[in-house]
Design an enzyme around this catalytic site. Structure first.
Site, PDB file in Angstrom:
ATOM      1  N   LYS A 197      36.513  44.597  37.604  1.00 13.39           N
ATOM      2  CA  LYS A 197      37.182  43.788  36.580  1.00 13.39           C
ATOM      3  C   LYS A 197      38.465  44.488  36.113  1.00 13.39           C
ATOM      4  O   LYS A 197      38.743  45.594  36.520  1.00 13.39           O
ATOM      5  CB  LYS A 197      36.236  43.519  35.413  1.00 13.39           C
ATOM      6  CG  LYS A 197      34.847  43.006  35.823  1.00 13.39           C
ATOM      7  CD  LYS A 197      34.853  41.569  36.316  1.00 13.39           C
ATOM      8  CE  LYS A 197      33.614  41.165  37.084  1.00 13.39           C
ATOM      9  NZ  LYS A 197      32.429  40.930  36.308  1.00 13.39           N
TER      10      LYS A 197
HETATM   11  C1  LIG Z   1      30.985  40.464  36.245  1.00  7.34           C
HETATM   12  C2  LIG Z   1      30.599  39.205  35.612  1.00  7.34           C
HETATM   13  C3  LIG Z   1      29.508  39.103  34.736  1.00  7.34           C
HETATM   14  C4  LIG Z   1      28.543  40.228  34.492  1.00  7.34           C
HETATM   15  O1  LIG Z   1      29.121  41.405  34.098  1.00  7.34           O
HETATM   16  P1  LIG Z   1      28.360  42.801  34.411  1.00  7.34           P
HETATM   17  O2  LIG Z   1      29.122  43.772  33.580  1.00  7.34           O
HETATM   18  O3  LIG Z   1      28.480  43.053  35.873  1.00  7.34           O
HETATM   19  O4  LIG Z   1      26.955  42.655  33.965  1.00  7.34           O
HETATM   20  C5  LIG Z   1      29.267  37.883  34.135  1.00  7.34           C
HETATM   21  N1  LIG Z   1      30.032  36.809  34.384  1.00  7.34           N
HETATM   22  C6  LIG Z   1      31.082  36.863  35.234  1.00  7.34           C
HETATM   23  C7  LIG Z   1      31.896  35.642  35.466  1.00  7.34           C
HETATM   24  C8  LIG Z   1      31.387  38.063  35.883  1.00  7.34           C
HETATM   25  O5  LIG Z   1      32.393  38.102  36.750  1.00  7.34           O
END
Ligand SMILES: *Cc1c(COP(=O)(O)O)cnc(C)c1O
Length: 410
Positions: A197
């Protein structure tokens, strides 16, 4: 071009010396967790997305779970989301015993189609649905102004899954830019600090809101449902002090208790340990300082792809350059996607597929979802491919990616 040196993923974190210093500083301090960096990160993040409050949690999935708990999702509650998202967007409803109802995507934006949501709501008795979880998929901001109007009409809450879109925005009907997660048009919003991210903290998540009540609830739920705030205590001071019916005569039984003792705390709800550590917050804080820079670079990269693919018949419906897009992903729909994907892998370009429609995962099929239920999402899945998109992608590497794609179709 030295082709053997190329090894290009679809996304990648960037850790620099100041990140390392920030983490090291915490490691040498008195606190590994529950120290001062948490509140610092929360405040800086709330400022960044322009919300009133922010609660740091252990990951984006925990953030979603706590949101569902804070909004009192319980057995039988129906919640609408998109099938083109990461599983966690829907799973949080299931954690609380709720039911997930998928609505199809808009084939042009790839976002949850508000008209499909409206149809679901109109076709069911009022009160059937409790909430909507729109996702700023790929970094493209959902128009939440439109969604909140619909939500208000049906008395629904909104959780914005903004994992792909820190720094992204949509433009509202008054021509004002509305940042993803700013809380103006949603009850709660969530972010993730997983390394792919925008902002990496190893693992990590954030919930943002403008609602003080929800904020207080989330704050407690993150840490076992325990509060140390004496304003909120429910038990009496003499109970807390341990002098109610003390077995020793002449002890402090008869002393008037003015205050709760310093050790006292109360578990008032069934919470979890979803805390984020201090050194992760230090990393997130350091990364946040470069977030705008990263966003500028992502938008530059998008522009270059966009120009390169303009008018090419083998690429359709590319996400293109859209104002306010945060470009977590650069998604195109391609002819012979499987062939292109495999060919790119042979060239050490590791494109990725986002996402396999969630309603067709075996877990969700057990609830009756089947092929044909979400035609736009299913067609999209046959063609979608996410190309390398991260701030440290060099111009040279991007040109190599574009060359290989063009080469594949010639
Ligand atoms: C990455 C992601 C999550 C979950 O986040 P984590 O930190 O990996 O638990 C939830 N929703 C979306 C759209 C994501 O891309």
């Amino acid at each position: 071009m030295g082709e053997s040196n190329h090894n290009i993923p679809y996304g990648k974190q960037h850790i620099n010396e100041s990140d390392i210093e920030a983490v090291t500083e915490v490691l040498k301090s008195d606190y590994l967790t529950q120290g001062p960096k948490i509140a610092e990160f929360e405040e800086a993040f709330a400022n960044y997305v322009e919300s009133k409050y922010a609660v740091a949690v252990s990951n984006g999935t925990a953030a979603l779970h706590l949101c569902a708990l804070a909004l009192d999702v319980t057995e039988g509650d129906k919640v609408i989301t998109t099938p083109i998202t990461f599983a966690a967007s829907a799973n949080c409803v299931r954690y609380c015993g709720g039911e997930v109802d998928f609505a199809d995507i808009d084939p042009d934006t790839y976002l949850l189609d508000i008209e499909k949501v409206r149809k679901l709501l109109e076709d069911s008795p009022k009160g059937t649905y409790k909430g909507i979880i729109p996702v700023d998929f790929a970094g493209r901001a959902v128009n939440l102004e439109a969604f909140i109007e619909l939500a208000d009409e049906y008395n629904l809450w909104i959780i914005e899954d903004a994992c792909h879109a820190p720094g992204g925005y949509f433009t509202d009907s008054k021509a004002k830019q509305q940042r993803c997660g700013n809380g103006n048009f949603a009850d709660l919003a969530i972010f993730s600090f997983h390394p792919v991210k925008h902002i990496a903290a190893g693992e990590g998540g954030m919930i943002t809101t403008n609602d003080e009540k929800l904020y207080n609830k989330l704050f407690k739920l993150r840490s076992h449902g325990i509060t140390k705030n004496k304003e909120e205590f429910q038990n009496s001071k003499s109970f807390a002090a341990g002098i109610q019916n003390s077995k020793f005569r002449n002890s402090s039984d008869h002393r008037r208790i003015q205050n709760y003792p310093a050790w006292y705390m109360e578990m008032q709800e069934l919470g979890y340990n979803y805390r984020l550590t201090d050194f992760q917050c230090a990393l997130g804080l350091s990364q946040l300082q470069r977030a705008d820079e990263g966003l500028v670079r992502r938008r530059e990269i998008a522009k270059v792809y966009d120009e390169a693919f303009k008018g090419k018949s083998f690429i359709k419906n590319q996400s293109g350059v859209v104002e306010g897009h945060a470009y977590h992903l650069y998604v195109i729909e391609a002819e012979d996607r499987l062939g292109l994907y495999n060919y790119l892998r042979e060239q050490n370009i590791y494109a990725q597929i986002h996402y396999i429609p969630l309603h067709l995962m075996p877990y969700y099929r057990q609830f009756g979802w089947k092929v044909g239920d979400m035609p736009h999402a299913e067609t999209y899945y046959k063609h979608c491919i996410s190309l390398p998109m991260f701030p440290t992608l060099s111009d040279e590497d991007q040109q190599y990616v574009i060359e290989k794609i063009m080469g594949y179709y010639s």
